[in-house]
Enzyme design. Structure first.
Site, PDB file in Angstrom:
ATOM      1  N   ASP A 198       0.822  -1.206   0.000  1.00 45.29           N
ATOM      2  CA  ASP A 198       0.000   0.000   0.000  1.00 45.29           C
ATOM      3  C   ASP A 198       0.865   1.269   0.000  1.00 45.29           C
ATOM      4  O   ASP A 198       1.921   1.319   0.633  1.00 45.29           O
ATOM      5  CB  ASP A 198      -0.896  -0.008   1.240  1.00 45.29           C
ATOM      6  CG  ASP A 198      -2.013   0.992   1.173  1.00 45.29           C
ATOM      7  OD1 ASP A 198      -2.477   1.287   0.063  1.00 45.29           O
ATOM      8  OD2 ASP A 198      -2.441   1.479   2.240  1.00 45.29           O
ATOM      9  N   HIS A 209      -6.663  10.343   5.665  1.00 39.72           N
ATOM     10  CA  HIS A 209      -6.025   9.334   6.493  1.00 39.72           C
ATOM     11  C   HIS A 209      -6.011   9.769   7.951  1.00 39.72           C
ATOM     12  O   HIS A 209      -5.995  10.952   8.258  1.00 39.72           O
ATOM     13  CB  HIS A 209      -4.583   9.105   6.034  1.00 39.72           C
ATOM     14  CG  HIS A 209      -4.457   8.521   4.673  1.00 39.72           C
ATOM     15  ND1 HIS A 209      -4.049   9.256   3.578  1.00 39.72           N
ATOM     16  CD2 HIS A 209      -4.692   7.274   4.213  1.00 39.72           C
ATOM     17  CE1 HIS A 209      -4.033   8.473   2.510  1.00 39.72           C
ATOM     18  NE2 HIS A 209      -4.419   7.270   2.871  1.00 39.72           N
ATOM     19  N   GLY A 210      -5.998   8.776   8.846  1.00 40.73           N
ATOM     20  CA  GLY A 210      -5.841   9.070  10.263  1.00 40.73           C
ATOM     21  C   GLY A 210      -7.146   9.346  10.973  1.00 40.73           C
ATOM     22  O   GLY A 210      -8.222   8.977  10.521  1.00 40.73           O
ATOM     23  N   ASN A 212      -9.897   1.125   2.270  1.00 44.11           N
ATOM     24  CA  ASN A 212      -8.739   0.990   3.148  1.00 44.11           C
ATOM     25  C   ASN A 212      -9.086   1.439   4.564  1.00 44.11           C
ATOM     26  O   ASN A 212      -9.634   2.525   4.764  1.00 44.11           O
ATOM     27  CB  ASN A 212      -7.584   1.837   2.622  1.00 44.11           C
ATOM     28  CG  ASN A 212      -6.908   1.224   1.414  1.00 44.11           C
ATOM     29  OD1 ASN A 212      -7.545   0.583   0.589  1.00 44.11           O
ATOM     30  ND2 ASN A 212      -5.610   1.419   1.308  1.00 44.11           N
ATOM     31  N   THR A 272      -6.583   2.933  10.999  1.00 40.29           N
ATOM     32  CA  THR A 272      -6.684   3.567  12.319  1.00 40.29           C
ATOM     33  C   THR A 272      -7.747   2.917  13.192  1.00 40.29           C
ATOM     34  O   THR A 272      -7.533   2.689  14.392  1.00 40.29           O
ATOM     35  CB  THR A 272      -6.987   5.071  12.162  1.00 40.29           C
ATOM     36  OG1 THR A 272      -5.966   5.668  11.368  1.00 40.29           O
ATOM     37  CG2 THR A 272      -7.058   5.759  13.503  1.00 40.29           C
TER      38      THR A 272
END
Length: 274
Positions: free
Chosen positions: A81, A179-180, A229, A232
């Site tokens: 990834d 993300h996150g 995806n 987290t």
């Protein structure tokens, strides 16, 4: 069984559901994901991010991924990834990854095409599928070792041109996730998703699924996203289980963490289902 992503994502695209792609960072997390997939008889995309090579090496990740996948009773994709270094990606292919992502989304459009074509040419010779990204999924924090950057929406005409010129197998698009960890729930641009779904023929991928909200993710899965995806949320799930059970022995702590990850995976299998 170890497979590439072609048939798995094609089926998801045709039938209107999404396949979860959790990142693993050790044997425990990889094994937990695969066991969760086997328990309900569904395929999974087992992902290792280049950004996590400081946690375990690419060689270690390939050995772990191949071992748990080859002994699994369901199809498992071993995916590299967010590969940003072409030599690193080629090494992953040589080590047995069956799917790779080239992330040149912060380069110019022309450079993104050039890098993606180079990876596609090498990967396809080894029966490995390739994911690329148009637009850019930014980061809410540094939880996944990504730089803090703003998201850039994927442009429909660029996506169409990109797929035609690169022969890429799947396309990660930016429609409002990051993300996150989030502060609040993201606003997904479903109109843009519909336009992208109609413009390109390859399966679409959503990055930054953690914290995006079940309703958002279900709607994405039913309206053009074939792979989502998640990372987290698995770490949060592991810690939630540990905090709830309060283990006092190390082995019990590991069991709690693994159970927490499997619970998150089971939840998302339900959310992403058709």
């Amino acid at each position: 069984m170890l497979v590439n992503s072609k048939e798995i994502l094609s089926k998801a695209k045709q039938e209107g559901y999404a396949v979860p792609a959790p990142d693993f960072i050790d044997l425990d997390s990889a094994r937990s994901y695969v066991q969760g997939a086997e328990a309900i008889g569904k395929p999974i995309i087992l992902s290792f991010a280049q950004a996590h090579h400081n946690v375990i090496s690419l060689e270690e990740a390939s050995l772990i991924g191949k071992y748990v996948a080859q002994n699994a009773s369901v199809p498992i994709v071993l995916h590299l990834d967010h590969g940003t270094d072409i030599d690193f990606i080629k090494k992953g292919i040589d080590l047995g990854f069956t799917s790779v992502m080239i992330d040149a989304s912060m380069d110019t459009f022309e450079e993104n095409i050039r890098k993606t074509k180079e990876v596609v040419d090498y990967a396809h010779k080894h029966n490995v599928t390739v994911e690329a990204e148009i637009g850019h999924v930014g980061s809410g924090d540094n939880y996944e070792n990504h730089d803090h950057t703003d998201s850039i929406y994927t442009e429909v005409e660029e996506a169409k041109k990109f797929v035609e010129q690169t022969n890429v197998d799947s396309l990660a698009v930016s429609i409002g996730t990051a993300h996150g960890k989030y502060k609040g729930v993201p606003q997904i641009n479903f109109e843009r998703l519909e336009e992208l779904k109609n413009a390109v023929h390859v399966p679409l991928v959503l990055h930054g699924g953690s914290g995006s909200g079940d309703d958002n993710l279900k709607r994405c899965a039913h309206n053009g996203i074939s792979k989502i995806n998640i990372f987290t949320d698995f770490l949060v799930g592991a810690m939630n289980e540990i905090n709830e059970k309060k283990p006092t022995e190390y082995f019990d702590l590991k069991v709690c963490a693994n159970d927490g990850m499997r619970k998150v995976l089971n939840h998302y299998f339900d959310v992403f289902a058709k």
